[in-house]
Design an enzyme around this catalytic site. Structure first.
Site, PDB file in Angstrom:
ATOM      1  N   SER A 141     -34.914  85.808 -16.175  1.00 36.09           N
ATOM      2  CA  SER A 141     -33.729  85.749 -17.027  1.00 36.09           C
ATOM      3  C   SER A 141     -32.437  85.656 -16.219  1.00 36.09           C
ATOM      4  O   SER A 141     -32.330  86.221 -15.119  1.00 36.09           O
ATOM      5  CB  SER A 141     -33.705  87.031 -17.868  1.00 36.09           C
ATOM      6  OG  SER A 141     -32.442  87.235 -18.420  1.00 36.09           O
ATOM      7  N   GLU A 143     -30.048  87.287 -16.883  1.00 37.70           N
ATOM      8  CA  GLU A 143     -29.545  88.670 -16.804  1.00 37.70           C
ATOM      9  C   GLU A 143     -29.757  89.248 -15.406  1.00 37.70           C
ATOM     10  O   GLU A 143     -29.119  90.226 -15.032  1.00 37.70           O
ATOM     11  CB  GLU A 143     -30.237  89.560 -17.841  1.00 37.70           C
ATOM     12  CG  GLU A 143     -29.794  89.325 -19.272  1.00 37.70           C
ATOM     13  CD  GLU A 143     -28.358  89.761 -19.556  1.00 37.70           C
ATOM     14  OE1 GLU A 143     -27.901  90.757 -18.977  1.00 37.70           O
ATOM     15  OE2 GLU A 143     -27.694  89.080 -20.358  1.00 37.70           O
ATOM     16  N   TYR A 165     -32.835  96.187 -18.153  1.00 36.95           N
ATOM     17  CA  TYR A 165     -33.580  94.952 -18.408  1.00 36.95           C
ATOM     18  C   TYR A 165     -33.434  93.993 -17.226  1.00 36.95           C
ATOM     19  O   TYR A 165     -34.421  93.478 -16.687  1.00 36.95           O
ATOM     20  CB  TYR A 165     -33.075  94.279 -19.698  1.00 36.95           C
ATOM     21  CG  TYR A 165     -33.647  92.900 -19.909  1.00 36.95           C
ATOM     22  CD1 TYR A 165     -34.874  92.709 -20.524  1.00 36.95           C
ATOM     23  CD2 TYR A 165     -32.955  91.762 -19.457  1.00 36.95           C
ATOM     24  CE1 TYR A 165     -35.416  91.440 -20.683  1.00 36.95           C
ATOM     25  CE2 TYR A 165     -33.483  90.499 -19.610  1.00 36.95           C
ATOM     26  CZ  TYR A 165     -34.705  90.344 -20.226  1.00 36.95           C
ATOM     27  OH  TYR A 165     -35.230  89.083 -20.381  1.00 36.95           O
TER      28      TYR A 165
HETATM   29  P1  GDP Z   1     -28.397  88.856 -23.857  1.00 39.28           P
HETATM   30  O1  GDP Z   1     -27.479  87.907 -23.163  1.00 39.28           O
HETATM   31  O2  GDP Z   1     -29.830  88.654 -23.511  1.00 39.28           O
HETATM   32  O3  GDP Z   1     -27.979  90.281 -23.731  1.00 39.28           O
HETATM   33  O4  GDP Z   1     -28.341  88.429 -25.411  1.00 39.28           O
HETATM   34  P2  GDP Z   1     -27.695  89.131 -26.688  1.00 39.28           P
HETATM   35  O5  GDP Z   1     -27.713  88.110 -27.767  1.00 39.28           O
HETATM   36  O6  GDP Z   1     -28.350  90.428 -26.999  1.00 39.28           O
HETATM   37  O7  GDP Z   1     -26.186  89.435 -26.238  1.00 39.28           O
HETATM   38  C1  GDP Z   1     -25.337  88.404 -25.832  1.00 39.28           C
HETATM   39  C2  GDP Z   1     -23.928  88.933 -25.705  1.00 39.28           C
HETATM   40  O8  GDP Z   1     -23.413  89.217 -27.004  1.00 39.28           O
HETATM   41  C3  GDP Z   1     -23.766  90.219 -24.899  1.00 39.28           C
HETATM   42  O9  GDP Z   1     -22.656  90.066 -24.057  1.00 39.28           O
HETATM   43  C4  GDP Z   1     -23.464  91.281 -25.958  1.00 39.28           C
HETATM   44  O10 GDP Z   1     -22.652  92.352 -25.490  1.00 39.28           O
HETATM   45  C5  GDP Z   1     -22.692  90.443 -26.959  1.00 39.28           C
HETATM   46  N1  GDP Z   1     -22.641  91.020 -28.307  1.00 39.28           N
HETATM   47  C6  GDP Z   1     -21.518  91.241 -29.037  1.00 39.28           C
HETATM   48  N2  GDP Z   1     -21.839  91.789 -30.206  1.00 39.28           N
HETATM   49  C7  GDP Z   1     -23.171  91.931 -30.233  1.00 39.28           C
HETATM   50  C8  GDP Z   1     -24.083  92.446 -31.213  1.00 39.28           C
HETATM   51  O11 GDP Z   1     -23.709  92.891 -32.292  1.00 39.28           O
HETATM   52  N3  GDP Z   1     -25.402  92.402 -30.885  1.00 39.28           N
HETATM   53  C9  GDP Z   1     -25.851  91.877 -29.692  1.00 39.28           C
HETATM   54  N4  GDP Z   1     -27.147  91.838 -29.429  1.00 39.28           N
HETATM   55  N5  GDP Z   1     -25.007  91.418 -28.746  1.00 39.28           N
HETATM   56  C10 GDP Z   1     -23.694  91.435 -29.029  1.00 39.28           C
END
Ligand code: GDP
Length: 367
Positions: A141, A143, A165
């Site tokens: 990832s 990440e 993660y």
């Molecule tokens: P990630 O890149 O694998 O962590 O995918 P996510 O979809 O979980 O998160 C992407 C980005 O969206 C991160 O920077 C989160 O902090 C931001 N984010 C903002 N609001 C939200 C929310 O309500 N849920 C999630 N999952 N992410 C959020």
């Protein structure tokens, strides 16, 4: 769909070449199985955990497919993983099972490590002992890059994870590399930037938004009030692609002359705020962002607000409860190597991806 024990699935695979794919009830696993059924002749065995409540939505269409069977699989159980490889002797082992949600990894750091890192040792050991020619793919990832030091990020960017993660995937990458070099295994871990789609889980921000848009659109059309979508950090930037494009890249990574690491990415970055704007636009709702930080709000543009008043005009607001203890602010991939060497490229643009996800959620809600 019936989940078999390994001994019961073996008779179906006799005299057949097998690909074993884990995480098939999830987005990537189910798209991978669809891709393999369409583009290869292999018999596909999918691994999934047997849960008390079935989560087979993404693979329901495979129920009667004569080239697919589902087997009980858990990344935390070395014994059963070993038995699966011993009995199936697969040509390929594609591991798309994981604790995939970054946000939850702070709540379950040990479980995240157990699945995403220790689980990989179990798989690598099983392959080494029982079928050393089996080609292994492990989901990696962006990440792992975390606190990025340069942009765009390519295969040489250092690992600077910002979450349990990210750390778990980064360690798994080292293990895959060590086994590749120590035992001459064809074992690779791709560097996949964010990839989304119609089967994405709602714990990810993209699907949370597109589902929310569909719900709000329905309420607006029915003249009802609606609950505002609440998000965390909308300033974060991600490099989003279509998961269906990525499974093709994974398969290509597995079928080179020698194993190598590749980035898969769109090479574009967008904020969460932009994703929100495009999602509402895809549902014919024009909106705009106002305010900063915790008081930022996305509301219907004045012209449309008149139409919808006095019901509600705020579509999205910030709730700090969705902030993460540490954030990855910017991800932007450079997939030049994959494009040149694998002859891979994403087919779906950012706008097309958002549109597809929103249209799918509108359809699911009956619009
Ligand atoms: P990630 O890149 O694998 O962590 O995918 P996510 O979809 O979980 O998160 C992407 C980005 O969206 C991160 O920077 C989160 O902090 C931001 N984010 C903002 N609001 C939200 C929310 O309500 N849920 C999630 N999952 N992410 C959020």
């Amino acid at each position: 769909m019936e989940i078999y024990n390994i001994n019961d699935v073996v008779p179906f695979t006799e005299n057949k070449k097998v690909v074993f794919v884990t995480g098939v009830t999830g987005q990537d696993g189910s798209f991978m199985v669809d891709y393999l059924l369409k583009n290869t002749d292999y018999f596909i065995v999918g691994g999934a955990r047997r849960l008390s409540i079935k989560n087979h939505e993404n693979i329901r269409h495979l129920e009667n497919n004569p080239r697919f069977k589902l087997v009980n699989f858990d990344l935390s159980d070395a014994h059963s993983i070993s038995k699966i490889v011993e009995k199936l002797k697969p040509e390929y082992f594609i591991n798309l099972a994981a604790q995939t949600f970054v946000g939850s990894s702070w709540d379950f750091p040990a479980q995240t490590w157990e699945c995403n890192t220790t689980g990989i040792i179990h798989i690598l050991e099983a392959i080494r002992q029982h079928k050393s020619t089996c080609r292994f793919y492990n989901a990696g990832s962006s990440e792992e890059y975390g606190n990025v030091v340069y942009s765009p990020q390519d295969e040489n960017h250092p690992a600077k994870p910002r979450s349990p993660y990210g750390a778990s995937k980064s360690a798994a990458r080292q293990l895959v590399k060590v086994y590749r070099e120590s035992y001459n295994l064809y074992a690779v871990q791709g560097l996949l930037f964010n990839h989304e789609g119609t089967r994405r889980g709602e714990e990810f921000v993209t699907r949370k938004i597109t589902k929310g848009v569909a719900r709000i659109k329905k309420s607006i059309l029915e003249g009802k009030s609606f609950d505002t979508i609440e998000l965390g950090n909308v300033k974060a930037r991600r490099d989003w692609s279509d998961a269906e494009d990525f499974v093709d890249g994974i398969w290509k990574m597995l079928n080179q002359e020698s194993p190598n690491e590749y980035v898969l990415s769109s090479n574009e970055t967008h904020t969460i705020a932009e994703f929100v704007w495009h999602s509402f636009k895809a549902a014919d709702i024009e909106g705009e962002w106002h305010g900063q930080a915790e008081s930022a709000e996305f509301s219907i543009t004045t012209k449309d607000a008149i139409k919808y008043e006095p019901r509600c005009s705020v579509l999205v607001k910030i709730n700090p409860k969705f902030y993460r203890p540490a954030e990855v602010d910017l991800l932007l991939g450079d997939s030049t190597k994959a494009r040149n060497e694998l002859k891979w490229e994403p087919k779906t643009s950012f706008e097309q991806l958002v549109d597809k996800m929103v249209k799918n959620d509108l359809k699911q809600i009956g619009l």
